[in-house]
Design a protein around this motif. Structure first.
Motif, PDB file in Angstrom:
ATOM      1  N   TYR A   1       0.850  -1.179   0.000  1.00 53.38           N
ATOM      2  CA  TYR A   1       0.000   0.000   0.000  1.00 53.38           C
ATOM      3  C   TYR A   1       0.888   1.230   0.000  1.00 53.38           C
ATOM      4  CZ  TYR A   1      -4.007  -2.926   1.335  1.00 53.38           C
ATOM      5  OH  TYR A   1      -5.003  -3.870   1.351  1.00 53.38           O
ATOM      6  N   GLU A   2       0.460   2.255  -0.703  1.00 52.78           N
ATOM      7  CA  GLU A   2       1.124   3.561  -0.732  1.00 52.78           C
ATOM      8  C   GLU A   2       0.040   4.614  -0.511  1.00 52.78           C
ATOM      9  OE1 GLU A   2       3.016   3.777  -4.580  1.00 52.78           O
ATOM     10  OE2 GLU A   2       4.525   2.264  -4.044  1.00 52.78           O
ATOM     11  N   HIS A   3      -0.329   4.821   0.736  1.00 51.40           N
ATOM     12  CA  HIS A   3      -1.447   5.695   1.074  1.00 51.40           C
ATOM     13  C   HIS A   3      -0.973   7.087   1.479  1.00 51.40           C
ATOM     14  CE1 HIS A   3      -3.748   2.092   0.987  1.00 51.40           C
ATOM     15  NE2 HIS A   3      -3.532   1.704   2.223  1.00 51.40           N
ATOM     16  N   VAL A   4      -1.854   8.041   1.308  1.00 49.61           N
ATOM     17  CA  VAL A   4      -1.691   9.379   1.886  1.00 49.61           C
ATOM     18  C   VAL A   4      -2.879   9.584   2.816  1.00 49.61           C
ATOM     19  CG1 VAL A   4      -1.575  11.861   1.453  1.00 49.61           C
ATOM     20  CG2 VAL A   4      -0.484  10.257  -0.163  1.00 49.61           C
ATOM     21  N   LEU A   5      -2.577   9.820   4.098  1.00 47.35           N
ATOM     22  CA  LEU A   5      -3.610  10.037   5.106  1.00 47.35           C
ATOM     23  C   LEU A   5      -3.632  11.481   5.544  1.00 47.35           C
ATOM     24  CD1 LEU A   5      -3.149   6.978   7.531  1.00 47.35           C
ATOM     25  CD2 LEU A   5      -4.590   7.158   5.501  1.00 47.35           C
TER      26      LEU A   5
ATOM     27  N   GLY B   1     -10.445  10.810  13.541  1.00 48.57           N
ATOM     28  CA  GLY B   1      -9.363   9.903  13.164  1.00 48.57           C
ATOM     29  C   GLY B   1      -8.799  10.216  11.796  1.00 48.57           C
ATOM     30  N   PHE B   2      -8.183   9.216  11.205  1.00 46.68           N
ATOM     31  CA  PHE B   2      -7.542   9.382   9.911  1.00 46.68           C
ATOM     32  C   PHE B   2      -8.543   9.200   8.776  1.00 46.68           C
ATOM     33  CE2 PHE B   2      -4.214   7.503  12.679  1.00 46.68           C
ATOM     34  CZ  PHE B   2      -3.388   8.601  12.740  1.00 46.68           C
ATOM     35  N   LYS B   3      -8.193   9.788   7.646  1.00 47.09           N
ATOM     36  CA  LYS B   3      -8.962   9.621   6.402  1.00 47.09           C
ATOM     37  C   LYS B   3      -7.963   9.427   5.266  1.00 47.09           C
ATOM     38  CE  LYS B   3     -13.194  11.057   7.841  1.00 47.09           C
ATOM     39  NZ  LYS B   3     -14.462  10.408   7.622  1.00 47.09           N
ATOM     40  N   PHE B   4      -8.392   8.668   4.268  1.00 43.99           N
ATOM     41  CA  PHE B   4      -7.577   8.517   3.070  1.00 43.99           C
ATOM     42  C   PHE B   4      -7.731   9.727   2.176  1.00 43.99           C
ATOM     43  CE2 PHE B   4      -8.401   3.923   3.901  1.00 43.99           C
ATOM     44  CZ  PHE B   4      -7.090   3.485   3.967  1.00 43.99           C
ATOM     45  N   ARG B   5      -6.641  10.308   1.752  1.00 40.86           N
ATOM     46  CA  ARG B   5      -6.647  11.260   0.644  1.00 40.86           C
ATOM     47  C   ARG B   5      -6.318  10.482  -0.640  1.00 40.86           C
ATOM     48  NH1 ARG B   5      -3.994  16.907   1.379  1.00 40.86           N
ATOM     49  NH2 ARG B   5      -6.027  17.115   2.393  1.00 40.86           N
ATOM     50  N   LEU B   6      -5.428   9.518  -0.493  1.00 42.07           N
ATOM     51  CA  LEU B   6      -5.085   8.614  -1.584  1.00 42.07           C
ATOM     52  C   LEU B   6      -4.971   7.218  -0.998  1.00 42.07           C
ATOM     53  CD1 LEU B   6      -4.028   7.854  -4.461  1.00 42.07           C
ATOM     54  CD2 LEU B   6      -1.740   8.378  -3.596  1.00 42.07           C
ATOM     55  N   ARG B   7      -5.631   6.265  -1.628  1.00 42.52           N
ATOM     56  CA  ARG B   7      -5.498   4.857  -1.248  1.00 42.52           C
ATOM     57  C   ARG B   7      -5.012   4.130  -2.491  1.00 42.52           C
ATOM     58  NH1 ARG B   7      -7.336  -0.180  -1.109  1.00 42.52           N
ATOM     59  NH2 ARG B   7      -7.477  -1.275   0.883  1.00 42.52           N
ATOM     60  N   ARG B   8      -3.727   3.767  -2.481  1.00 35.29           N
ATOM     61  CA  ARG B   8      -3.125   3.108  -3.644  1.00 35.29           C
ATOM     62  C   ARG B   8      -2.695   1.699  -3.251  1.00 35.29           C
ATOM     63  NH1 ARG B   8       1.389   6.370  -5.669  1.00 35.29           N
ATOM     64  NH2 ARG B   8      -0.218   7.498  -6.813  1.00 35.29           N
ATOM     65  N   THR B   9      -3.085   0.736  -4.083  1.00 26.09           N
ATOM     66  CA  THR B   9      -2.731  -0.665  -3.921  1.00 26.09           C
ATOM     67  C   THR B   9      -1.828  -1.056  -5.083  1.00 26.09           C
ATOM     68  OG1 THR B   9      -4.877  -1.119  -2.897  1.00 26.09           O
ATOM     69  CG2 THR B   9      -3.654  -3.001  -3.759  1.00 26.09           C
ATOM     70  N   VAL B  10      -0.594  -1.440  -4.781  1.00 21.90           N
ATOM     71  CA  VAL B  10       0.359  -1.825  -5.818  1.00 21.90           C
ATOM     72  C   VAL B  10       0.593  -3.326  -5.706  1.00 21.90           C
ATOM     73  CG1 VAL B  10       2.660  -1.480  -6.779  1.00 21.90           C
ATOM     74  CG2 VAL B  10       1.443   0.452  -5.721  1.00 21.90           C
ATOM     75  N   LEU B  11       0.125  -4.063  -6.689  1.00 15.57           N
ATOM     76  CA  LEU B  11       0.321  -5.513  -6.712  1.00 15.57           C
ATOM     77  C   LEU B  11       1.764  -5.824  -7.082  1.00 15.57           C
ATOM     78  CD1 LEU B  11      -2.979  -6.365  -8.550  1.00 15.57           C
ATOM     79  CD2 LEU B  11      -2.431  -6.990  -6.195  1.00 15.57           C
ATOM     80  N   VAL B  12       2.338  -6.865  -6.466  1.00 18.50           N
ATOM     81  CA  VAL B  12       3.707  -7.255  -6.788  1.00 18.50           C
ATOM     82  C   VAL B  12       3.750  -8.481  -7.699  1.00 18.50           C
ATOM     83  CG1 VAL B  12       4.710  -6.196  -4.741  1.00 18.50           C
ATOM     84  CG2 VAL B  12       3.975  -8.594  -4.654  1.00 18.50           C
ATOM     85  N   HIS B  13       2.614  -8.903  -8.195  1.00 21.25           N
ATOM     86  CA  HIS B  13       2.547 -10.026  -9.123  1.00 21.25           C
ATOM     87  C   HIS B  13       3.206  -9.634 -10.444  1.00 21.25           C
ATOM     88  CE1 HIS B  13      -0.858 -12.070  -6.893  1.00 21.25           C
ATOM     89  NE2 HIS B  13      -0.830 -10.874  -6.343  1.00 21.25           N
ATOM     90  N   GLU B  14       3.818 -10.609 -11.110  1.00 19.86           N
ATOM     91  CA  GLU B  14       4.305 -10.353 -12.464  1.00 19.86           C
ATOM     92  C   GLU B  14       3.117 -10.135 -13.396  1.00 19.86           C
ATOM     93  OE1 GLU B  14       6.810 -13.603 -13.541  1.00 19.86           O
ATOM     94  OE2 GLU B  14       8.398 -12.968 -12.169  1.00 19.86           O
ATOM     95  N   ALA B  15       2.068 -10.889 -13.149  1.00 21.40           N
ATOM     96  CA  ALA B  15       0.813 -10.765 -13.886  1.00 21.40           C
ATOM     97  C   ALA B  15      -0.256 -11.440 -13.043  1.00 21.40           C
ATOM     98  CB  ALA B  15       0.909 -11.426 -15.251  1.00 21.40           C
ATOM     99  N   LEU B  16      -1.492 -11.064 -13.241  1.00 26.05           N
ATOM    100  CA  LEU B  16      -2.576 -11.742 -12.537  1.00 26.05           C
ATOM    101  C   LEU B  16      -2.836 -13.090 -13.188  1.00 26.05           C
ATOM    102  CD1 LEU B  16      -5.112  -8.859 -11.845  1.00 26.05           C
ATOM    103  CD2 LEU B  16      -3.404  -9.846 -10.315  1.00 26.05           C
ATOM    104  N   GLN B  17      -3.211 -14.074 -12.385  1.00 28.83           N
ATOM    105  CA  GLN B  17      -3.515 -15.406 -12.911  1.00 28.83           C
ATOM    106  C   GLN B  17      -4.729 -15.328 -13.826  1.00 28.83           C
ATOM    107  OE1 GLN B  17      -4.168 -17.906  -9.508  1.00 28.83           O
ATOM    108  NE2 GLN B  17      -1.995 -18.262  -9.193  1.00 28.83           N
ATOM    109  N   LEU B  18      -4.765 -16.216 -14.783  1.00 21.76           N
ATOM    110  CA  LEU B  18      -5.897 -16.296 -15.684  1.00 21.76           C
ATOM    111  C   LEU B  18      -7.176 -16.505 -14.856  1.00 21.76           C
ATOM    112  CD1 LEU B  18      -6.802 -16.372 -18.637  1.00 21.76           C
ATOM    113  CD2 LEU B  18      -6.524 -18.854 -18.569  1.00 21.76           C
TER     114      LEU B  18
END
Length: 172
Positions: A137-141, A147-164
């Motif tokens: 995750y690469e978030h900006v709170l 409490g906290f809130k997301f300004r940016l919620r980024r999900t970076v997959l580390v897969h080479e590719a998603l499975q079929l």
């Protein structure tokens, strides 16, 4: 101190890792029980939700491909669709389980923001299939009411590719 940081009643530079971990763990629990209204409440108005493609190298998602590149209006539309019966790929809902680790904090680029990086594994069971999604995750709170809130919620997959047959019809 910005008005945003004042809402929390303290300078964001004093935020501790366990406080942010608790926020991330609470979000994971909300998503695992499909409480999308609760999830939407974790965003500030104007926020973004992004999932770059698996070949992401830090470039602009607007010029390159992405799995998800939602502005505030699209986040709201995504929640509305996932809560309806129109989300055929998630009717009935997948069973998910999230694990979050290696949470790291750094000052945000904008005043009153906090950068949060973390690793995750999301396990998903549906229709007799079991998939695991791994990444960071690469978030900006920002500090919001209560409490906290997301300004940016980024999900970076580390897969080479998603499975079929892999689907991103749920929130990573």
């Amino acid at each position: 101190m910005s008005a945003t940081a004042q809402n929390l009643g303290r300078d964001l530079s004093t935020v501790t890792r366990p406080e942010v971990e608790d926020f991330l763990y609470a979000e994971a629990a909300i998503l695992d029980v499909w409480d999308y209204d609760g999830w939407l409440a974790l965003f500030e108005e104007g926020a973004r939700y992004e999932i770059p493609t698996t070949d992401y190298a830090g470039w602009s998602l607007h010029r390159a491909g992405s799995f998800v590149d939602d502005d505030w209006e699209l986040i709201q539309a995504r929640v509305k669709r996932l809560k309806s019966r129109k989300a055929h790929a998630e009717n009935p809902h997948s069973r998910t389980h999230r694990m979050i680790s290696n949470v790291r904090l750094s000052p945000g680029e904008e005043e009153g923001t906090l950068n949060v990086a973390a690793n995750f594994i999301v396990s998903r069971a549906r229709d007799g299939h079991f998939d695991s999604y791994m990444g960071r995750y690469e978030h900006v709170l920002v500090a919001g009411d209560g409490g906290f809130k997301f300004r940016l919620r980024r999900t970076v997959l580390v897969h080479e590719a998603l499975q079929l047959g892999a689907r991103l019809s749920f929130i990573l």
